[in-house]
Design a protein around this motif. Structure first.
Motif, PDB file in Angstrom:
ATOM      1  N   LYS A 102       0.851  -1.188   0.000  1.00  6.84           N
ATOM      2  CA  LYS A 102       0.000   0.000   0.000  1.00  6.84           C
ATOM      3  C   LYS A 102       0.890   1.242   0.000  1.00  6.84           C
ATOM      4  O   LYS A 102       1.831   1.342   0.801  1.00  6.84           O
ATOM      5  N   VAL A 103       0.597   2.163  -0.895  1.00  3.08           N
ATOM      6  CA  VAL A 103       1.390   3.387  -1.021  1.00  3.08           C
ATOM      7  C   VAL A 103       0.473   4.594  -0.849  1.00  3.08           C
ATOM      8  O   VAL A 103      -0.580   4.680  -1.490  1.00  3.08           O
ATOM      9  N   LEU A 104       0.881   5.512  -0.005  1.00  4.28           N
ATOM     10  CA  LEU A 104       0.107   6.734   0.228  1.00  4.28           C
ATOM     11  C   LEU A 104       0.639   7.838  -0.686  1.00  4.28           C
ATOM     12  O   LEU A 104       1.850   8.082  -0.734  1.00  4.28           O
ATOM     13  N   VAL A 105      -0.258   8.471  -1.411  1.00  2.00           N
ATOM     14  CA  VAL A 105       0.108   9.554  -2.327  1.00  2.00           C
ATOM     15  C   VAL A 105      -0.475  10.852  -1.795  1.00  2.00           C
ATOM     16  O   VAL A 105      -1.686  10.951  -1.562  1.00  2.00           O
ATOM     17  N   ILE A 106       0.377  11.843  -1.611  1.00  2.00           N
ATOM     18  CA  ILE A 106      -0.086  13.133  -1.119  1.00  2.00           C
ATOM     19  C   ILE A 106       0.426  14.225  -2.048  1.00  2.00           C
ATOM     20  O   ILE A 106       1.613  14.268  -2.386  1.00  2.00           O
ATOM     21  N   GLY A 107      -0.478  15.085  -2.516  1.00  2.00           N
ATOM     22  CA  GLY A 107      -0.053  16.130  -3.442  1.00  2.00           C
ATOM     23  C   GLY A 107      -1.203  16.781  -4.180  1.00  2.00           C
ATOM     24  O   GLY A 107      -2.355  16.746  -3.730  1.00  2.00           O
ATOM     25  N   ASP A 108      -0.875  17.346  -5.328  1.00  2.00           N
ATOM     26  CA  ASP A 108      -1.821  18.178  -6.086  1.00  2.00           C
ATOM     27  C   ASP A 108      -2.628  17.347  -7.081  1.00  2.00           C
ATOM     28  O   ASP A 108      -2.088  16.820  -8.055  1.00  2.00           O
TER      29      ASP A 108
ATOM     30  N   ILE B 285      -3.559   5.093  -1.117  1.00  8.28           N
ATOM     31  CA  ILE B 285      -4.266   6.009  -0.226  1.00  8.28           C
ATOM     32  C   ILE B 285      -4.013   7.405  -0.782  1.00  8.28           C
ATOM     33  O   ILE B 285      -2.875   7.734  -1.121  1.00  8.28           O
ATOM     34  N   VAL B 286      -5.046   8.219  -0.889  1.00  8.64           N
ATOM     35  CA  VAL B 286      -4.922   9.519  -1.556  1.00  8.64           C
ATOM     36  C   VAL B 286      -5.239  10.672  -0.608  1.00  8.64           C
ATOM     37  O   VAL B 286      -6.294  10.689   0.029  1.00  8.64           O
ATOM     38  N   PHE B 287      -4.307  11.636  -0.542  1.00  8.21           N
ATOM     39  CA  PHE B 287      -4.534  12.890   0.160  1.00  8.21           C
ATOM     40  C   PHE B 287      -4.421  14.019  -0.861  1.00  8.21           C
ATOM     41  O   PHE B 287      -3.416  14.109  -1.581  1.00  8.21           O
ATOM     42  N   GLY B 288      -5.428  14.876  -0.954  1.00 12.08           N
ATOM     43  CA  GLY B 288      -5.383  15.983  -1.903  1.00 12.08           C
ATOM     44  C   GLY B 288      -6.539  16.943  -1.697  1.00 12.08           C
ATOM     45  O   GLY B 288      -7.350  16.780  -0.770  1.00 12.08           O
ATOM     46  N   ARG B 289      -6.615  17.940  -2.569  1.00 11.46           N
ATOM     47  CA  ARG B 289      -7.655  18.971  -2.478  1.00 11.46           C
ATOM     48  C   ARG B 289      -8.416  19.079  -3.786  1.00 11.46           C
ATOM     49  O   ARG B 289      -7.823  19.035  -4.868  1.00 11.46           O
TER      50      ARG B 289
ATOM     51  N   VAL C 225      -8.840  10.722   1.106  1.00  8.27           N
ATOM     52  CA  VAL C 225      -8.891  11.790   2.108  1.00  8.27           C
ATOM     53  C   VAL C 225      -8.791  13.123   1.369  1.00  8.27           C
ATOM     54  O   VAL C 225      -7.703  13.611   1.062  1.00  8.27           O
ATOM     55  N   LEU C 226      -9.948  13.704   1.078  1.00  9.23           N
ATOM     56  CA  LEU C 226      -9.997  14.908   0.259  1.00  9.23           C
ATOM     57  C   LEU C 226     -10.391  16.130   1.079  1.00  9.23           C
ATOM     58  O   LEU C 226     -11.363  16.095   1.836  1.00  9.23           O
ATOM     59  N   LEU C 227      -9.631  17.199   0.900  1.00  5.14           N
ATOM     60  CA  LEU C 227     -10.021  18.499   1.408  1.00  5.14           C
ATOM     61  C   LEU C 227     -10.877  19.150   0.327  1.00  5.14           C
ATOM     62  O   LEU C 227     -10.407  19.367  -0.790  1.00  5.14           O
ATOM     63  N   LYS C 228     -12.139  19.415   0.646  1.00  4.89           N
ATOM     64  CA  LYS C 228     -13.053  19.990  -0.343  1.00  4.89           C
ATOM     65  C   LYS C 228     -13.241  21.478  -0.050  1.00  4.89           C
ATOM     66  O   LYS C 228     -13.821  21.856   0.962  1.00  4.89           O
ATOM     67  N   SER C 229     -12.703  22.292  -0.948  1.00  7.43           N
ATOM     68  CA  SER C 229     -12.692  23.741  -0.735  1.00  7.43           C
ATOM     69  C   SER C 229     -13.927  24.416  -1.325  1.00  7.43           C
ATOM     70  O   SER C 229     -14.330  24.119  -2.447  1.00  7.43           O
TER      71      SER C 229
END
Length: 338
Positions: free
Chosen positions: A19-25, A75-79, A104-108
Motif C-alpha cells: 500500500k502506497v500513500l500519495v499526497i499532493g496536487d 491512499i490519496v490525500f489531496g484537495r 482523504v480529500l479536502l473539499k474547498s
C-alpha cells in the motif's frame, strides 16, 4: 544488469499486498478529441470538430492511477473544489483507483478543482486551457490533514510526495510529512518542484528531470559528469538515500549516496508520442517496486522501462505488469533461466 524472471514474479505477487500513500496536487485532465477540416473565418486558427471527450486523473491523481495499474493499493490525500470537475475527479478515483476509506480529500468552497483541457486533432495537441487558482493551504487545514495522515500512514509501506506546486504541499506540510514518515520508518519518495527543491530533507529518493535539477542549481546539466556532480551537490544538501535525475532521450541517472555509486541507464523508448505523465510513472513504479523488495538499481531499471512504455501512449497513460515484463524481455533485461 538483468532481473531474474522468478524474482520479478515474486515482486509482482508482493505488489498486491503493498500500500502506497500519495499526497499532493490533484488535477483533472480533460481531452477534447476531434479533427480539423478548415480554418476559422474569425481568426487564423483551426476549427476542431470535437467527436469525443474523456476525463482522466492528472497530477498526483495520475500517480494513483499508475499504482492501480500495476496492482498496488493506494491512499490519496489531496484537495478539490466543490464543483463539477471535483465531482468528476472524485468519481474517477473511487471507480478506478481507491476505496472511499482511502480517499482523504479536502473539499474547498473557494478554490476550484484544477482542470486542464487539451484539444486534440489528428493525434496532435492543438492547444491547452488551464483553469486553476494556486492558493496555499491554511494552517488549520494543514493541522487537520496531519491528524488524518498520522492514522493512515500506519497502513502503508511508502509515501509519495507528488508536488506540482499548486498550493497543497506547502513548505511546512512537506517538512511535517517527511518527519512523520521518518518517525514511522516509511519509505518517502518525492517528485519535486524547483521552488521547494531543498526542503525535501532526509528522504529516500527525489526524482527531478535534468531541467529541474539544473534550474535548482543554476546551471545546465548536459554530460554524465554534469549529472554526477549535480547529484552529489543536491545529495549533500538534502541527505537522501539516493538521487535520480531523468534525462529525456538520455535515459536516467541514479546515485546511491552511502556507497557513492552511479548508474546511468539509457532510454528504452522506441517512439515518443506524448511525454505527459512520464515522471509520474517513474516515481510510481520505482516506489512500488522498492517497497516490494527490489534494490534501488533494480527498481530504477523497472521505472525506466515503464516510462519508455507510457511515452508511446496518448496523455497521462499507465503501464501494466505484463507490459513491464514483456518490455524487460524484449530489451534483454530479463533473465528467464530457472
Amino acid at each position: 544488469m538483468k532481473i531474474k524472471k522468478s524474482f520479478l514474479h515474486q515482486t509482482f505477487a508482493k505488489l498486491s499486498k503493498t500500500k502506497v500513500l500519495v499526497i499532493g496536487d490533484l488535477i483533472l485532465d480533460e481531452y477534447l478529441i476531434g479533427s480539423v477540416e478548415r480554418i476559422s473565418p474569425e481568426a487564423p486558427v483551426p476549427v476542431v470538430w470535437v467527436r469525443s471527450e474523456k476525463h482522466t486523473l492528472g497530477g498526483s491523481g495520475n500517480v494513483v492511477q499508475n499504482l492501480t495499474s500495476i496492482g498496488v493499493n493506494g491512499i490519496v490525500f489531496g484537495r478539490i473544489g466543490l464543483d463539477r470537475a471535483g465531482e468528476q475527479l472524485e468519481s474517477i478515483l473511487m471507480t478506478n483507483s481507491v476505496t472511499k476509506e482511502d480517499l482523504v480529500l479536502l473539499k474547498s468552497k473557494t478554490i476550484p478543482t484544477i482542470l486542464k483541457t487539451r484539444v486534440i486533432a489528428s493525434h496532435q495537441q492543438v492547444c491547452r486551457v488551464d483553469r486553476e487558482e494556486i492558493v496555499p493551504l491554511q494552517p488549520n487545514e494543514e493541522k487537520e490533514i496531519l491528524i488524518q495522515l498520522r492514522e493512515k500512514i500506519k497502513e502503508c509501506e511508502a509515501v509519495i510526495l507528488s508536488d506540482y506546486d499548486k498550493g497543497y504541499l506547502t513548505p511546512s506540510l512537506i517538512q511535517s510529512v517527511i518527519s512523520l514518515c521518518n518517525a514511522e520508518k516509511k519509505i518517502v519518495t518525492v517528485d519535486p518542484q524547483v521552488s521547494h527543491f531543498f526542503l525535501y530533507q532526509n528522504i529516500h529518493i527525489m526524482t527531478p528531470n535534468h531541467h529541474e535539477a539544473g534550474k535548482a542549481l543554476g546551471k545546465k546539466l548536459q554530460t554524465d559528469a554534469d549529472i554526477e556532480s549535480a547529484c552529489r551537490e543536491i545529495a549533500d544538501k538534502i541527505t537522501p538515500d539516493a538521487m535520480m535525475i531523468t534525462r529525456g532521450e538520455k535515459g536516467m541517472s541514479i546515485y546511491e549516496r552511502k556507497s557513492d555509486v552511479f548508474y546511468h541507464i539509457p532510454t528504452v523508448a522506441k517512439e515518443v508520442f506524448d511525454v505527459t505523465g512520464a515522471g509520474d510513472t517513474v516515481i510510481t513504479t520505482y516506489t512500488a517496486f522498492v517497497a516490494s523488495g527490489m534494490s534501488i538499481k533494480e527498481a530504477a531499471l523497472v521505472s525506466n522501462v515503464s516510462a519508455g512504455i507510457v511515452v508511446g501512449k496518448l496523455g497521462a497513460a499507465t503501464v501494466t505488469q505484463s507490459e513491464i515484463e514483456e518490455a524487460l524481455r524484449i530489451l534483454g533485461y530479463l533473465d528467464e533461466a530457472a
